[in-house]
Design a protein around this motif. Structure first.
Motif, PDB file in Angstrom:
ATOM      1  N   GLN A  15      31.877  -7.175 -20.831  1.00 36.17           N
ATOM      2  CA  GLN A  15      30.786  -7.516 -21.529  1.00 36.17           C
ATOM      3  C   GLN A  15      29.612  -8.267 -20.499  1.00 36.17           C
ATOM      4  O   GLN A  15      28.430  -7.724 -20.155  1.00 36.17           O
ATOM      5  N   ASP A  16      30.237  -9.258 -19.741  1.00 38.93           N
ATOM      6  CA  ASP A  16      29.469  -9.816 -18.863  1.00 38.93           C
ATOM      7  C   ASP A  16      29.136  -8.805 -17.650  1.00 38.93           C
ATOM      8  O   ASP A  16      27.568  -9.003 -17.247  1.00 38.93           O
ATOM      9  N   ARG A  32      39.835 -11.510 -23.106  1.00 33.92           N
ATOM     10  CA  ARG A  32      39.159 -12.024 -21.921  1.00 33.92           C
ATOM     11  C   ARG A  32      38.762 -10.876 -21.178  1.00 33.92           C
ATOM     12  O   ARG A  32      37.587 -10.664 -20.555  1.00 33.92           O
ATOM     13  N   TYR A  65      37.729  -7.863 -22.516  1.00 29.05           N
ATOM     14  CA  TYR A  65      36.433  -7.571 -23.252  1.00 29.05           C
ATOM     15  C   TYR A  65      35.421  -8.395 -22.870  1.00 29.05           C
ATOM     16  O   TYR A  65      34.220  -7.834 -22.539  1.00 29.05           O
ATOM     17  N   LYS A  66      35.497  -9.723 -22.706  1.00 26.57           N
ATOM     18  CA  LYS A  66      34.418 -10.507 -22.516  1.00 26.57           C
ATOM     19  C   LYS A  66      33.817 -10.248 -21.058  1.00 26.57           C
ATOM     20  O   LYS A  66      32.662 -10.566 -20.702  1.00 26.57           O
TER      21      LYS A  66
END
Length: 201
Positions: A84-85, A78, A80-81
């Protein structure tokens, strides 16, 4: 959920600080009612595929521990996401600075919840995080704000996000990007990761 249960005075049921009572205890009925309230609240806030697994547990603590063991391992994915966002988020043409800041704040707040609980050097970390947020926010703004962005980034020490926002709102107004001169969006940001608050006036 943690904040909600603390507000209800029931968080100790989840942590195990308030142990299950025996049926012959005069306070057993109250304990059972509160325990089942928590089980119901938790079940109603997760997907059915998860809540269906709660049937084998008797206490709110057992359910909470189960979810911690099962889903805590996904925190890294989560995170990491979210990172990234955050890196792909860009201030869009015609988008108000306040609206863009709100989008970024949602990600910042969730990332802050994943940080370790600092026991030493906390103040240094919070100051560093505030600077990091300021740089991330300024670099994601559209080129119309290049002049004021450069001015802010070259200050020493760097201002807080809240202080920078005040200047950016003024620049937005000067450029005529707001719908009318009386529209103001007030935003507060705390270096310790508290949720930002905004209101239109």
């Amino acid at each position: 959920m943690q904040s909600f249960l603390k507000g209800k005075g029931l968080w100790k049921y989840v942590t195990g600080d308030l142990k299950p009572l025996k049926k012959d205890d005069p306070k057993f009925d109250d304990w059972e009612i509160n325990n089942n309230k928590i089980l119901t609240w938790i079940a109603n806030t997760v997907t059915p595929s998860i809540s269906m697994q709660f049937g084998r547990f008797d206490t709110a603590k057992d359910v909470w521990d189960f979810m911690s063991r099962r889903y805590l391992q996904s925190n890294f994915a989560r995170k990491y996401k979210l990172e990234q966002d955050l890196r792909s988020l860009r201030h869009q043409k015609g988008q108000f600075v306040s609206e863009f800041h709100s989008q970024m704040t949602i990600i910042w707040d969730e990332l802050a919840l994943m940080e370790p609980k600092w026991t030493t050097g906390a103040e240094l970390w919070y100051n560093y995080r505030e600077e990091m947020w300021l740089v991330q926010f300024l670099m994601a703004l559209q080129d119309d704000f290049e002049t004021i962005r450069a001015t802010i980034l070259h200050r020493s020490p760097l201002p807080t996000v809240e202080s920078a926002l005040s200047e950016l709102f003024a620049e937005e107004t000067r450029k005529g990007l707001l719908p009318n001169p009386s529209s103001v969006f007030v935003v507060t940001s705390h270096p310790r990761g508290n949720y930002s608050k905004g209101k239109s006036t």
